[in-house]
Scaffold this active site. Structure first.
Site, short mmCIF file in Angstrom:
data_model
loop_
_atom_site.label_atom_id
_atom_site.label_comp_id
_atom_site.label_asym_id
_atom_site.label_seq_id
_atom_site.Cartn_x
_atom_site.Cartn_y
_atom_site.Cartn_z
N SER A 148 0.81 -1.20 0.00
CA SER A 148 0.00 0.00 0.00
C SER A 148 0.86 1.27 0.00
O SER A 148 1.64 1.49 -0.92
CB SER A 148 -0.93 -0.04 1.22
OG SER A 148 -1.94 0.92 1.14
N HIS A 192 -2.70 -1.84 -4.30
CA HIS A 192 -4.16 -1.76 -4.35
C HIS A 192 -4.59 -0.30 -4.30
O HIS A 192 -3.79 0.59 -4.07
CB HIS A 192 -4.82 -2.57 -3.23
CG HIS A 192 -4.50 -2.11 -1.84
ND1 HIS A 192 -4.90 -2.78 -0.72
CD2 HIS A 192 -3.81 -1.03 -1.38
CE1 HIS A 192 -4.49 -2.15 0.35
NE2 HIS A 192 -3.82 -1.08 -0.01
#
Length: 204
Positions: free
Chosen positions: A99, A124
């Site tokens: 992330s 993501h």
């Protein structure tokens, strides 16, 4: 039972000399650790150390990253400061890089991005818990969309992949092993020893 004249050892007094010693050794080795959740406190500490190391010398700085991610804007701060300072930085993934941590990891040129053999990467789109009045929820949703596109542009720029491909890839959690991260373009090389960093040259 302790008397007023009896010195009492505390955990902090026992560990502070050791911590100071390790901090000094890490500074002299021009090595910085980014471990744990990315927060504003971490970003402040990391950027302070980067600026101090940059002022000390123009030699490369080695940054070891093992983090699940965290606050995106704090990751932005580290990302931008790495690109701001003059000293080149080697990013070395270990454990897992996910992330917001992947975002700060991508702050350096491809040839300076390494990882150890067992590292996993996660890319993501950002998430958020929208609440409050409907107008505020709509604003938060717009900001998440903007952040998703910004993250995708960074990944596309640093991996050479088409933006549309990256947007599709980050629509859901996308886990990559060290080998898969190399194939994707996130990582330049998998290394096992510090001596292998010398092959990076002087690229910035």
């Amino acid at each position: 039972m302790d008397t007023p004249d009896t010195p009492t050892a505390t955990p902090s007094s026992a560990t502070e000399p050791r911590t100071s010693y390790l901090e000094e050794k890490a500074f002299k080795a021009r090595t910085l650790l980014i471990f744990g959740t990315v927060t504003d406190v971490m970003a402040a500490d990391v950027t302070r150390r980067l600026i101090a190391l940059d002022a000390e010398s123009s030699d490369p700085i080695d940054v070891l990253v093992s983090s699940p991610g965290g606050h995106l804007e704090s990751g932005d701060t580290i990302h931008d400061v790495v690109r701001f300072i003059a000293a080149p930085v080697n990013m070395i993934g270990t454990g897992w890089v996910g992330s917001a941590a992947t975002h700060l990891y991508l702050s350096v040129p491809h040839e300076r991005r390494y990882c150890l053999p067992n590292t996993r990467f996660l890319i993501h789109q950002p998430s958020g818990g929208a609440g409050g009045p409907a107008s505020d929820i709509a604003i938060q949703a717009q900001e998440i969309v903007k952040a998703r596109e910004r993250i995708a542009r960074t990944i596309a720029r640093e991996t050479g992949k088409a933006l549309e491909v990256v947007l599709a890839d980050i629509a859901r959690d996308r886990w990559l092993s060290a080998e898969e991260a190399v194939a994707y373009g996130l990582v330049s090389r998998i290394i096992e020893r510090k001596s292998e960093l010398s092959a990076s040259g002087s690229a910035r």
